[in-house]
Design a protein around this motif. Structure first.
Motif, PDB file in Angstrom:
ATOM      1  N   LYS A  29      55.475  44.710  71.253  1.00  0.00           N
ATOM      2  CA  LYS A  29      55.276  45.956  71.991  1.00  0.00           C
ATOM      3  C   LYS A  29      56.315  46.114  73.096  1.00  0.00           C
ATOM      4  O   LYS A  29      56.905  47.172  73.260  1.00  0.00           O
ATOM      5  CB  LYS A  29      53.863  45.988  72.609  1.00  0.00           C
ATOM      6  N   THR A  30      56.518  45.029  73.843  1.00  0.00           N
ATOM      7  CA  THR A  30      57.444  45.119  74.975  1.00  0.00           C
ATOM      8  C   THR A  30      58.866  45.406  74.498  1.00  0.00           C
ATOM      9  O   THR A  30      59.545  46.270  75.060  1.00  0.00           O
ATOM     10  CB  THR A  30      57.392  43.821  75.806  1.00  0.00           C
ATOM     11  N   VAL A  31      59.297  44.712  73.457  1.00  0.00           N
ATOM     12  CA  VAL A  31      60.682  44.953  73.014  1.00  0.00           C
ATOM     13  C   VAL A  31      60.818  46.347  72.398  1.00  0.00           C
ATOM     14  O   VAL A  31      61.872  46.972  72.516  1.00  0.00           O
ATOM     15  CB  VAL A  31      61.217  43.857  72.050  1.00  0.00           C
TER      16      VAL A  31
ATOM     17  N   ALA B 261      65.331  34.609  68.817  1.00  0.00           N
ATOM     18  CA  ALA B 261      64.983  34.809  70.227  1.00  0.00           C
ATOM     19  C   ALA B 261      63.478  34.802  70.470  1.00  0.00           C
ATOM     20  O   ALA B 261      62.891  35.831  70.771  1.00  0.00           O
ATOM     21  CB  ALA B 261      65.574  36.132  70.703  1.00  0.00           C
TER      22      ALA B 261
ATOM     23  N   GLY C 215      59.089  39.468  75.484  1.00  0.00           N
ATOM     24  CA  GLY C 215      60.048  40.485  75.904  1.00  0.00           C
ATOM     25  C   GLY C 215      61.496  40.195  75.523  1.00  0.00           C
ATOM     26  O   GLY C 215      62.388  40.963  75.864  1.00  0.00           O
ATOM     27  N   GLN C 216      61.743  39.090  74.818  1.00  0.00           N
ATOM     28  CA  GLN C 216      63.116  38.754  74.403  1.00  0.00           C
ATOM     29  C   GLN C 216      63.578  39.712  73.313  1.00  0.00           C
ATOM     30  O   GLN C 216      62.915  39.838  72.282  1.00  0.00           O
ATOM     31  CB  GLN C 216      63.160  37.336  73.808  1.00  0.00           C
TER      32      GLN C 216
ATOM     33  N   GLY D  77      52.539  39.324  71.167  1.00  0.00           N
ATOM     34  CA  GLY D  77      53.555  38.756  70.295  1.00  0.00           C
ATOM     35  C   GLY D  77      53.927  39.607  69.097  1.00  0.00           C
ATOM     36  O   GLY D  77      54.675  39.169  68.239  1.00  0.00           O
TER      37      GLY D  77
ATOM     38  N   ALA E 107      63.160  44.621  63.450  1.00  0.00           N
ATOM     39  CA  ALA E 107      62.779  44.978  62.083  1.00  0.00           C
ATOM     40  C   ALA E 107      61.510  45.825  62.049  1.00  0.00           C
ATOM     41  O   ALA E 107      60.599  45.633  62.861  1.00  0.00           O
ATOM     42  CB  ALA E 107      62.567  43.697  61.275  1.00  0.00           C
TER      43      ALA E 107
ATOM     44  N   GLN F 216      60.372  34.627  65.038  1.00  0.00           N
ATOM     45  CA  GLN F 216      61.477  34.133  65.870  1.00  0.00           C
ATOM     46  C   GLN F 216      61.347  32.630  66.123  1.00  0.00           C
ATOM     47  O   GLN F 216      62.337  31.897  66.067  1.00  0.00           O
ATOM     48  CB  GLN F 216      61.508  34.874  67.221  1.00  0.00           C
TER      49      GLN F 216
HETATM   50  N1  LIG Z   1      60.471  44.211  65.259  1.00  0.00           N
HETATM   51  C1  LIG Z   1      60.774  42.934  65.513  1.00  0.00           C
HETATM   52  N2  LIG Z   1      61.572  42.233  64.670  1.00  0.00           N
HETATM   53  C2  LIG Z   1      61.867  40.942  64.960  1.00  0.00           C
HETATM   54  N3  LIG Z   1      61.439  40.276  66.038  1.00  0.00           N
HETATM   55  C3  LIG Z   1      60.655  40.923  66.905  1.00  0.00           C
HETATM   56  C4  LIG Z   1      60.287  42.278  66.682  1.00  0.00           C
HETATM   57  N4  LIG Z   1      59.495  42.667  67.692  1.00  0.00           N
HETATM   58  C5  LIG Z   1      59.377  41.615  68.505  1.00  0.00           C
HETATM   59  N5  LIG Z   1      60.067  40.559  68.067  1.00  0.00           N
HETATM   60  C6  LIG Z   1      60.103  39.235  68.724  1.00  0.00           C
HETATM   61  O1  LIG Z   1      58.749  38.867  68.963  1.00  0.00           O
HETATM   62  C7  LIG Z   1      58.580  38.259  70.238  1.00  0.00           C
HETATM   63  C8  LIG Z   1      57.512  38.963  71.027  1.00  0.00           C
HETATM   64  O2  LIG Z   1      57.908  40.265  71.401  1.00  0.00           O
HETATM   65  P1  LIG Z   1      57.200  41.039  72.626  1.00  0.00           P
HETATM   66  O3  LIG Z   1      57.808  42.372  72.700  1.00  0.00           O
HETATM   67  O4  LIG Z   1      57.231  40.183  73.849  1.00  0.00           O
HETATM   68  O5  LIG Z   1      55.695  41.158  72.095  1.00  0.00           O
HETATM   69  P2  LIG Z   1      54.423  41.772  72.846  1.00  0.00           P
HETATM   70  O6  LIG Z   1      54.923  42.576  74.000  1.00  0.00           O
HETATM   71  O7  LIG Z   1      53.724  42.579  71.807  1.00  0.00           O
HETATM   72  O8  LIG Z   1      53.609  40.584  73.278  1.00  0.00           O
HETATM   73  C9  LIG Z   1      59.974  38.222  70.862  1.00  0.00           C
HETATM   74  O9  LIG Z   1      60.521  36.946  70.671  1.00  0.00           O
HETATM   75  C10 LIG Z   1      60.754  39.270  70.096  1.00  0.00           C
HETATM   76  O10 LIG Z   1      62.127  38.937  70.012  1.00  0.00           O
END
Ligand SMILES: Nc1ncnc2c1ncn2[C@@H]1O[C@H](COP(=O)(O)OP(=O)(O)O)[C@@H](O)[C@H]1O
Ligand SMILES: [Mg+2]
Length: 397
Positions: free
Chosen positions: A55-57, A9, A13-14, A52, A20, A278
């Protein structure tokens, strides 16, 4: 392999198929929630890191923990040049609605909604540009609560009243703030002061923030006690084992495995940055004919992943910059090639471009506002996006 079953994904934010390497943050936050609901003193949490890294997820996963415990929750994304008043009101109204569904005393719920409404309606004229939201409720706005016009005071009052509604149910309220670095200095200071006030009163409300790496510095600059208000967690690239888990676990639910050297090469290319994990995982899956996924599949897919990232992750950001800002970024990319983390001195950028530092301030400020560059210390700049310098350097060749 079947693209329909592709589990990965990539995207801001996906939700990843496997979150992990974030167990510590989740455990810590679960403790925070229990302590706050029990009205014990506790710091809230602030996440910081590059774009990337997840943080958002992670913020969304923390919110799920609060929802599971029947807390009232709300989330907002700060924007430069926009007051937080309306977004905070929207988040608090969401929390009031969560709590209202379970609360027995309708009058108490209405009273809290009325204060949120008063708080929202107090938006100064100047901030209203296309932003005249108020809670969609028939309840009349309260008077004399949350509506003084002083953001610090108003936040303290509205936070306390919504928190008390949650306290009736033995739970709390959690407000999640993404892109927190985009809150202006005055409002950030008001928000910290309100959090401080709420915690002194023992009201069960926490503000959980996420933002770029300079967010902790910005918080410390806004209030000297900000250090004691929050636990600071740096969200970063995944170590090898966790990056492997992020790839292996979703694949195994589809009965697909990886060769060891495929995993090794993927880690070499992604550096463990979750977004890249991803993105490369996704195209490698599509390239592979069967399980296990091999080194050859990874090598075949890599140019596709690079091209996708070049358009989506890097390109879309580069496009947002003006010509002057692009020159500035190219200079950062060139100078940053020789440094550890890609950070460079603004004085060196000026020298490389043959310009006076002051004449470059608009370009630098524009890039900071657009979230492409950040300045953790005076006179130093760095890309917010991992591998961005490398991307720009390859564009030139
Ligand atoms: N702990 C994790 N394990 C695997 N994939 C992750 C993890 N954290 C984020 N991702 C993936 O990384 C990408 C970016 O996540 P996002 O939360 O948008 O980052 P940020 O807010 O830091 O820019 C998404 O595609 C998400 O699915
Ligand atoms: Mg984000």
């Amino acid at each position: 392999m079947d693209p329909i079953r592709n589990p990965y994904a990539p995207g801001a934010g996906q939700r990843p198929p496997e979150l992990a390497g974030r167990d510590r943050e989740l455990e810590q936050f679960a403790i925070t929630l229990e302590r706050v609901a029990g009205r014990r003193p506790e710091r809230s949490l602030v996440l910081s890191g590059l774009r990337g890294v997840g943080k958002t997820v992670l913020l969304n996963a923390l919110r799920s923990l609060a929802v599971q415990r029947a807390w009232g929750t709300g989330k907002l994304e700060a924007r430069p040049d926009q007051s937080v008043r309306i977004p905070v009101a929207q988040a608090l109204y969401a929390a009031v609605r969560d709590l209202g569904r379970r609360h027995r005393d309708e009058d108490r719920v209405d009273a809290a909604a009325a204060v949120v409404k008063a708080f929202a309606l107090r938006t100064p004229m100047a901030d209203r540009k296309g932003h005249r939201w108020q809670p969609p409720t028939d309840v009349l706005a309260a008077r004399g609560r949350g509506d003084s016009g002083d953001l610090e005071l108003d936040l303290s009052e509205v936070f306390c009243d919504v928190a008390e509604l949650a306290a009736d149910l033995g739970v709390g309220v959690a407000v999640f703030v993404d892109e927190m670095q985009d809150i202006n200095a005055d409002e950030l200071s008001a928000l910290c002061a309100a959090c401080h006030e709420v915690s002194q009163q023992g009201a069960p409300l926490v503000v959980v923030g996420a933002g770029l790496p300079h967010l902790p510095t910005a918080l410390a600059a806004s209030k000297s006690y900000a250090e004691r208000l929050f636990h600071y967690r740096v969200v970063d690239r995944l170590p090898r084992l966790e990056a492997d888990r992020a790839l292996l676990i979703p694949a195994s639910t589809e009965r697909v495995g990886y060769d060891e050297c495929a995993l090794e090469e993927l880690y070499r290319m992604t550096d463990g940055y979750p977004y890249f994990v991803q993105a490369y995982g996704k195209v490698t899956w599509d390239a592979a004919a069967d399980s296990p996924i091999t080194l050859a599949d990874v090598v075949e897919a890599a140019p596709v992943a690079e091209a996708d990232l070049g358009v989506g992750f890097f390109g879309s950001r580069f496009e947002r910059a003006t010509p002057a800002e692009r020159d500035y970024m190219r200079a950062i990319a060139d100078l940053g090639a020789d440094t550890d983390d890609g950070s460079v001195l603004t004085a060196d950028v000026a020298r490389a471009l043959g310009r006076k530092p002051s004449s470059l301030s608009p370009a630098r400020d524009g890039l900071i506002k657009k979230g492409l560059v950040f300045a953790e210390e005076r006179g130093v700049v760095r890309f917010t996006v991992p591998h961005f310098g490398r991307f720009l350097r390859t564009q030139r060749d």
